[in-house]
Design an enzyme around this catalytic site. Sequence first.
Site, PDB file in Angstrom:
ATOM      1  N   TYR A 145     -87.649 -22.150 -91.027  1.00  0.00           N
ATOM      2  CA  TYR A 145     -87.355 -20.738 -90.777  1.00  0.00           C
ATOM      3  C   TYR A 145     -88.164 -20.209 -89.604  1.00  0.00           C
ATOM      4  O   TYR A 145     -89.158 -20.804 -89.200  1.00  0.00           O
ATOM      5  CB  TYR A 145     -87.647 -19.883 -92.029  1.00  0.00           C
ATOM      6  N   ARG A 165    -100.706 -13.702 -95.438  1.00  0.00           N
ATOM      7  CA  ARG A 165    -101.842 -14.284 -94.724  1.00  0.00           C
ATOM      8  C   ARG A 165    -103.116 -13.574 -95.144  1.00  0.00           C
ATOM      9  O   ARG A 165    -103.205 -12.350 -95.078  1.00  0.00           O
ATOM     10  CB  ARG A 165    -101.644 -14.126 -93.221  1.00  0.00           C
ATOM     11  N   ARG A 193     -64.306 -13.288 -62.498  1.00  0.00           N
ATOM     12  CA  ARG A 193     -65.512 -13.768 -63.178  1.00  0.00           C
ATOM     13  C   ARG A 193     -65.538 -13.147 -64.557  1.00  0.00           C
ATOM     14  O   ARG A 193     -64.868 -12.137 -64.803  1.00  0.00           O
ATOM     15  CB  ARG A 193     -66.767 -13.396 -62.388  1.00  0.00           C
ATOM     16  N   GLY A 223     -98.461 -20.243 -85.779  1.00  0.00           N
ATOM     17  CA  GLY A 223     -98.858 -18.971 -85.193  1.00  0.00           C
ATOM     18  C   GLY A 223     -98.815 -19.154 -83.684  1.00  0.00           C
ATOM     19  O   GLY A 223     -99.818 -19.447 -83.054  1.00  0.00           O
ATOM     20  N   THR A 224     -97.629 -19.010 -83.127  1.00  0.00           N
ATOM     21  CA  THR A 224     -97.477 -19.386 -81.714  1.00  0.00           C
ATOM     22  C   THR A 224     -98.155 -18.409 -80.763  1.00  0.00           C
ATOM     23  O   THR A 224     -98.394 -18.759 -79.618  1.00  0.00           O
ATOM     24  CB  THR A 224     -95.995 -19.560 -81.339  1.00  0.00           C
ATOM     25  N   ASN A 225     -98.475 -17.204 -81.220  1.00  0.00           N
ATOM     26  CA  ASN A 225     -99.238 -16.308 -80.339  1.00  0.00           C
ATOM     27  C   ASN A 225    -100.595 -16.926 -80.043  1.00  0.00           C
ATOM     28  O   ASN A 225    -100.982 -17.110 -78.892  1.00  0.00           O
ATOM     29  CB  ASN A 225     -99.467 -14.948 -80.993  1.00  0.00           C
ATOM     30  N   ASP A 226    -101.325 -17.230 -81.111  1.00  0.00           N
ATOM     31  CA  ASP A 226    -102.656 -17.804 -80.908  1.00  0.00           C
ATOM     32  C   ASP A 226    -102.579 -19.209 -80.341  1.00  0.00           C
ATOM     33  O   ASP A 226    -103.425 -19.619 -79.551  1.00  0.00           O
ATOM     34  CB  ASP A 226    -103.456 -17.786 -82.216  1.00  0.00           C
ATOM     35  N   GLU A 260    -102.258 -22.783 -85.601  1.00  0.00           N
ATOM     36  CA  GLU A 260    -102.384 -21.892 -84.433  1.00  0.00           C
ATOM     37  C   GLU A 260    -103.507 -22.336 -83.513  1.00  0.00           C
ATOM     38  O   GLU A 260    -103.836 -21.645 -82.556  1.00  0.00           O
ATOM     39  CB  GLU A 260    -102.573 -20.442 -84.884  1.00  0.00           C
ATOM     40  N   ARG A 292     -99.426  -9.388 -92.855  1.00  0.00           N
ATOM     41  CA  ARG A 292    -100.793  -9.368 -92.313  1.00  0.00           C
ATOM     42  C   ARG A 292    -101.642  -8.426 -93.146  1.00  0.00           C
ATOM     43  O   ARG A 292    -101.571  -7.211 -92.976  1.00  0.00           O
ATOM     44  CB  ARG A 292    -100.765  -8.890 -90.857  1.00  0.00           C
ATOM     45  N   CYS A 342     -94.281 -17.793 -87.205  1.00  0.00           N
ATOM     46  CA  CYS A 342     -94.413 -16.356 -87.405  1.00  0.00           C
ATOM     47  C   CYS A 342     -95.035 -15.674 -86.196  1.00  0.00           C
ATOM     48  O   CYS A 342     -95.534 -14.572 -86.306  1.00  0.00           O
ATOM     49  CB  CYS A 342     -95.219 -16.070 -88.662  1.00  0.00           C
TER      50      CYS A 342
END
Lengths: 891, 891
Positions: free
Chosen positions: A864, A630, A352, A779-782, A758, A574, A844
Amino acid sequence: MPKWVYSFGDGKAEGSAALRNLLGGKGANLAEMASLGLPVPPGFTITTELCTSYYATGKALPSTLAAEVDAGLAYIERVAAARFGAAENALLVSVRSGARASMPGMMDTVLNLGLNDETVEGMARRSGDPRFAYDSYRRFIQMFGDVVLGIEHEAFEDLLERHKEERGYVLDTDMAAEDWRLLIEAYKRMVRERLSRPFPQDVREQLDGAIRAVLDSWMNNRAITYRKLHNIPDGWGTAVTVQAMVFGNMGSDCATGVAFTRDPSTGQKAIYGEYLVNAQGEDVVAGIRTPQPLTEAARLANRGDGASLERAMPATFRELEAVFARLEGHYRDMQDIEFTVQKGKLWLLQTRTGKRTARAALKIAVDMVAEGVIGEQDAVKRIDPQALEQLLHPALDPNAPRTVIARGLPASPGAAVGRVALSADEAYDLATKGEDVILVRAETSPEDIHGMHAAKGILTSRGGMTSHAAVVARGMGRPCITGASEIRIDVEKRRFSVAGLMVNAGDMITIDGTRGEVIKGAVPTVEPSLGGDFQTLMGWADRVRTLKVRANAETPTDAQTARGFGAEGIGLCRTEHMFFDNERIVAMREMILAANRRGREAALAKLLPMQRQDFVELFRIMSGLPVTIRLLDPPLHEFLPNTDEEIAEVAKATGVRFETLRTRVAQLHESNPMLGHRGCRLGISYPEIYEMQARAIFEAAVEVGAERGGGVTLEIMIPLVATRRELDILKELVDAQASAVARTSRAKLDYIVGTMIELPRAALRAGEIAGAAQFFSFGTNDLTQTTLGLSRDDAASFLDAYERAGIFPTDPFASLDIEGVGELVRVACERGRAARPSLKLGICGEHGGDPDSIRFFHEVGLDYVSCSPYRVPVARLAAAQATLAAKAERD
Amino acid sequence: MPKWVYSFGDGKAEGSAALRNLLGGKGANLAEMASLGLPVPPGFTITTELCTSYYATGKALPSTLAAEVDAGLAYIERVAAARFGAAENALLVSVRSGARASMPGMMDTVLNLGLNDETVEGMARRSGDPRFAYDSYRRFIQMFGDVVLGIEHEAFEDLLERHKEERGYVLDTDMAAEDWRLLIEAYKRMVRERLSRPFPQDVREQLDGAIRAVLDSWMNNRAITYRKLHNIPDGWGTAVTVQAMVFGNMGSDCATGVAFTRDPSTGQKAIYGEYLVNAQGEDVVAGIRTPQPLTEAARLANRGDGASLERAMPATFRELEAVFARLEGHYRDMQDIEFTVQKGKLWLLQTRTGKRTARAALKIAVDMVAEGVIGEQDAVKRIDPQALEQLLHPALDPNAPRTVIARGLPASPGAAVGRVALSADEAYDLATKGEDVILVRAETSPEDIHGMHAAKGILTSRGGMTSHAAVVARGMGRPCITGASEIRIDVEKRRFSVAGLMVNAGDMITIDGTRGEVIKGAVPTVEPSLGGDFQTLMGWADRVRTLKVRANAETPTDAQTARGFGAEGIGLCRTEHMFFDNERIVAMREMILAANRRGREAALAKLLPMQRQDFVELFRIMSGLPVTIRLLDPPLHEFLPNTDEEIAEVAKATGVRFETLRTRVAQLHESNPMLGHRGCRLGISYPEIYEMQARAIFEAAVEVGAERGGGVTLEIMIPLVATRRELDILKELVDAQASAVARTSRAKLDYIVGTMIELPRAALRAGEIAGAAQFFSFGTNDLTQTTLGLSRDDAASFLDAYERAGIFPTDPFASLDIEGVGELVRVACERGRAARPSLKLGICGEHGGDPDSIRFFHEVGLDYVSCSPYRVPVARLAAAQATLAAKAERD
């Protein structure tokens, strides 16, 4: 009915390496090796589909399976020239698991199957070695008893130990044939007593039981946990390989061993492995006898006094060398191989792709390109971007002993050693005195930033992988463990306890953020060194990728780190992080507590020069690159004091009455601050805040732009936009400041204005919003929080249960929920670009550093990704892999 | 260039009533009346498009306007046989605003325009009444000065008062022609001093100034506020109507009046109105002279001693009667008409659809159907559903005086009178003693439910239209005012203050939830009586509509109210509301604080019989109808005590240690509970809770099903689902309970299992989720919160600023954000139905009672809406109107 069974051996096979998903890694590679004409004991593999069907039907086996197993057995019998269950020359088989992805040691195996009271006698006769035969039989009973019949291993060990004691034996080798025979009787009696039925003598019954046991082991706790840790879906299932036994323990012309075609730790091109003469495979691992190195060189390097295989069995070694070269060449990758020598004949039991350290992976990939085995792009594909991060952080000395006192979530990788500080101020003070500090808190808040920055590492008893502590620590490149729930912090008594152990403030501890381990005392660490292989590979990655990589950074240190790691700009600065400094927080609080606009403006006037200076420093470092800034985002009450004591302090500092202050703090309280008065909503309510920030940015840009080397490309970003109108209003405000600064300074300002996407509404209305936005940054967190209705600060309490229940395949804050959140990202890209073809698109959130997410971002055509500085190389590599994957899909 | 000017008069017109959007209501109806051959003074209307263009271009007027105005003036001159600015027989005009929707008194008007030092003399000569001429001129200067030149009204009044004082006059009628002439000089001097330029004598300059002033008045604060309150978009703009003046004040053969073709208060079919002899229109409104009734009947009814128009000018009255009949017949609706009689000749100045009370609207609509004027469906279209709610709640006696001490948001309509209670317990205690109570709190929480139920009305100083207080109050049909921010509550001193006034606990106050007014003392109220007109109209509505209407209800009282108002089932039974009762909260807390599953189950066993009994009662009331029951939804900490004192109380009651309890409360605390451990996440973590609830539901269904009359159709609803898997797990749990109950009871259970769609992810993944759901119910409250990233508990602090800035056209919690949230609803409907054509679709958020939202829900094809009980008739009517609107669009 699908075909359930695929046979192999004797220079041919029904399967191949290409059928890995169906036959598992082991089965597919055995088939492949057989087809290559390599010496593989004959066997057959029951497919993973059978396993899936087994669980889908409440553990029923399809009616056609038995006949296919019969045919498989007949095939083995023919090739091996032996009969299953025959009194003389009986065929013995192994029954092993084998999933698509390697899960070493997680599932069960049965060896020597086919032995019973009759066949063991035939084996004794044929081998001329009754001791060997009885030893094999007792091993089989023991293993079958444990794995298939569910009798714990210790019960058998006890009987063996008792027998040895009674006879005054010390080692297993003291056991003669008769001893083993007597022990077999004892074993069988014990089985009969425990189960009220005899140990099965019918070999076919043995086989069916073993197959079921291996299938069942797919769902044992170890396997489930391993899959969860390695993101392996439950639905993949395991294959079961039944294969003729070969024996490395039939005398001194027998041996068994494991080998890597290159050193898995360093990547050096040299055979690496161990073997034992006259032993079964499990003995190499068991550690009772010390295995010997394969090569003379390794023996000499380790000053070993045994014999290398190269010396002991030179012909076999040369055969093995040739096989290794053939397999590495065939698979075009370093192989991990198991082999057995039975009476001078070499058998291959497994090959393997070998696991390796990140460092070795780099070296092997780069070397193989130099050797012409693979191309640069193959090398880029080979490296696990996640593993790369290991190389960038200091690591604990792997040879040092460690006393683990607690475990938590591996929130930010790397290791740190320091004295325990239980508050941010304490951490800051200790660090100022030159001490290394580990900040230990129940959880952190933005007010702790100075302490987090001062600390070498952070440990919290609450919070998840994306809690404040985790996110900030990753951003800062500080090792961090969160959610170490066994730890009880007693701030008053200045200590924490864990399982009865007390650790006082000031005591030394070590945290391993890569493994999530809290260790008592100081474990020595080793600093990372990024060698030429790293640079070479990253260069290849950069040549391939189309997605740009930026960093989330606001401090000069972070920006410098990011640039050093190859960031092509800042994707998220930020600005609120700039306000937590001691001096500034006072002005910030003055601003928030002001009774009217005039009061706010006075306080903002104090903040303006500080903020401008921050930007000047940042712009100098990022000179020539784009910087996305931001404007103020978090709810204002994050900046306010909480306890009466803190309020009193602020009252004194700002000259505001205590009562007024407390009332204002209470007024600013929100039930759900994440959905509250924050982001651009602050800019709408208090335009003067955004005006100050825009002015500081533009003035700094003018200042740095006048210097040699020139300035940056400004991207001013409005957070939490839900409607086009918000952006219209705030863009006008920003433009007005730009005009004013341009007028005064007679400088030309190079800037664009865009927005975070977001909120689900912003994604849906992206076409409209793009009318006013020159760029989008997701803003993929929010966006994850709102799309899933899931607070990342609170999710820790049930996310684990959710992952266990198979509700979320992975933590949606770590790896993008492509089905849900991803659809909104896709929709926003399409609608945004349709409305404004030149729209710049980036992301971001934390997902900007996650390889799976990056692949998706590449697919939807972002320009990006932006991630924390230490993730930049990870993202560069993942972006390159995404390009290659997309290309492969197109071809 | 579009055509900006539309002329009318002399039996013809360029416009018509159909061009209302372009010409405004006034302009369109003047054109229509002219075309009908009714006596309308000639004039022209400048379109609303001009107004829109005016604001779009920074208040520039298009180049072609002047020529069109010239042409319009020429037309008036020709028809009126008078010349604008001529020394003899000068044409005088009025310049008035007129928007698409009536905005009475919000914008500016200029009358008598065209008078100057020269034309006034001609007017004096021609009328033979110099006093009349000078009075007209001074009125014009005053009005023009105020409206066009920006000199405050008081400055003119001062001069008039000074003049009267100097001469010892009391009334304006004491002023002789010479007095007016002198005053005119004084006015002109004052204007010249203020503005450093003379009062404009050029009549064309006067006209241009007046047109601009009317356009500007579209954006005055009053108008903006009015539009906001009435949901009128700023973009509509106002038209400007320039019309030849007629005079009701040229002698005793002159008069002016206003009339409704039916009584706007009761709807009775009788001419209703007032007039004044020898007066201008504004005098009727000004209230200096007492107007007389038009009809003899009215005069007799009011015991008036003046003369009715019917008696004073019988010929004119008869002409007016004929005009009224003609107009009502033409417009097929009750008209509100302004008229002037100049020297015996009747002129109509305006007709418009008359405003009316909800009661009158009902009567008029039903009467007109009986009269054959309109059809049933027209009647259904005529009634404003929102207004209907007035009829259902008690109202304050409109004739009683009221001392308003504070204002807040009209969160739940109706009025209530009672003693101030500052805590829920106090409210409960007072109510138990038979007192009427108004609960006054900063804000309410679920713990206050018993107090809210006990109170007649609720007043909070914080929170918005959809705060906890507002939502619960609407659900209960309790009048409620929220966000009355002037009120400062001092719980310790047991009082609240407002602008220096102290109101103590126990003092009487009145709240008007329809207007948002807090009133000192007790204002008498009048109970609603729903007459036959209401039932008739609702019957017609029910015949039309296709959308079903259910109610959100859980208590027997609410359910009964809902059924009484025609609810066709319960669309949302919030089971958590059943846990706040004193006895239950203890068991609930035991459950939450239990150390393990066994402890939780013990506590749940106590809750089971209580919960079952709730359902038994509910099912009896709703017998034969569907009932949708939502399993536990809110985060558990909502049930926990907050203060140390409360914690101690619970510790005592449950026998749990204080410290343990406090730790557990702290553990349960969440940063963003709305996005936290709630909804189905509780069901996944603590399946025993949902098991108990499902069992209680099914056992109750069996019990009621066995009774005469039979049971209900059960719809079990899982809240806050984000993934199919959650639903799979919980549906299995529910089904298991159903099987168990069915087995024990040998009863057949009629139930389906579905889910709330209240997270964007759920909407997007609706296709997948529909695989496991038999119905969807859109939770648009939470869907709005998550889609917009907007907490309804916190939004009050900036939502107002947002509405003012035009960011949200209306409160998105009151009326669905169709562009954003609506897209998700639409997508979920499409994907859900594609996956399961039989999928039942409903909505149970606050929007279920909002007519605009209902129209959208009808369009996307929902099966039903569910709203608070008092909104059920509103929704029934709105649903019927939605059907008719959709039909009209198709045709």
